[in-house]
Design an enzyme around this catalytic site. Structure first.
Site, PDB file in Angstrom:
ATOM      1  N   GLY A  91     -34.757 107.099  29.935  1.00  0.00           N
ATOM      2  CA  GLY A  91     -34.336 107.698  31.186  1.00  0.00           C
ATOM      3  C   GLY A  91     -35.532 108.160  31.999  1.00  0.00           C
ATOM      4  CG  HIS A  92     -39.207 108.120  30.808  1.00  0.00           C
ATOM      5  ND1 HIS A  92     -38.553 108.247  29.602  1.00  0.00           N
ATOM      6  CD2 HIS A  92     -40.369 107.468  30.542  1.00  0.00           C
ATOM      7  CE1 HIS A  92     -39.296 107.709  28.651  1.00  0.00           C
ATOM      8  NE2 HIS A  92     -40.401 107.224  29.196  1.00  0.00           N
ATOM      9  CB  ALA A  93     -40.338 104.817  35.563  1.00  0.00           C
ATOM     10  NE  ARG A 102     -39.841 103.410  30.766  1.00  0.00           N
ATOM     11  CZ  ARG A 102     -41.039 102.945  30.458  1.00  0.00           C
ATOM     12  NH1 ARG A 102     -41.521 103.110  29.252  1.00  0.00           N
ATOM     13  NH2 ARG A 102     -41.819 102.395  31.356  1.00  0.00           N
TER      14      ARG A 102
END
Length: 132
Positions: A48-50, A95
């Site tokens: 839940g981040h990039a 992702r």
């Protein structure tokens, strides 16, 4: 999607089992951090981040899980289930990891130490960042 690649990790097998080796030019960056996820409930998700600058390689060293990738133009799901295949995720890719099988473990090799300022943790902020 241009900022991801599957990487074959050299594997050696004999009657004693398999040995996978990551060294030298196996991956395109110097490893500065290693961490792993395990005992993730099958109905949970991770990620839940990039990242703005960091590269990562995800490897299912046991079991399987899905990696949902999004570069703001394309969305793709890759199932990792072989310990000799790594998923290289470069910069500016959102992702999420989900659908962890029982006993699964995800090894992550990162190109940098943990730096909170490198993370984009809000999806709308991610869209603004990549569409600059």
């Amino acid at each position: 999607m241009r900022n991801i690649n599957l990487i074959d990790i050299p594997k050696f097998n004999d009657s004693r089992g398999n040995l996978a080796v990551i060294e030298g030019s196996t991956i395109p960056f110097k490893i500065k951090r290693v961490y792993y996820l395990y005992d993730v409930p099958s109905d949970s998700y991770r990620g839940g981040h990039a990242h703005k600058e960091q590269f990562e390689i995800l490897i299912a060293i046991s079991g399987s899980f899905n990696v949902i990738l999004n570069d703001s133009k394309e969305k793709k799901t890759i199932t990792l289930n072989k310990p000799n295949i790594g998923l290289l995720i470069k910069t500016n890719v959102w992702r999420e990891l989900e659908n962890f099988s029982s006993g699964s473990a995800c090894l992550v090799l990162a190109s940098d130490i943990f730096r909170e300022e490198d993370y984009i943790r809000n999806y709308n902020d991610f869209l603004k960042f990549v569409d600059k």
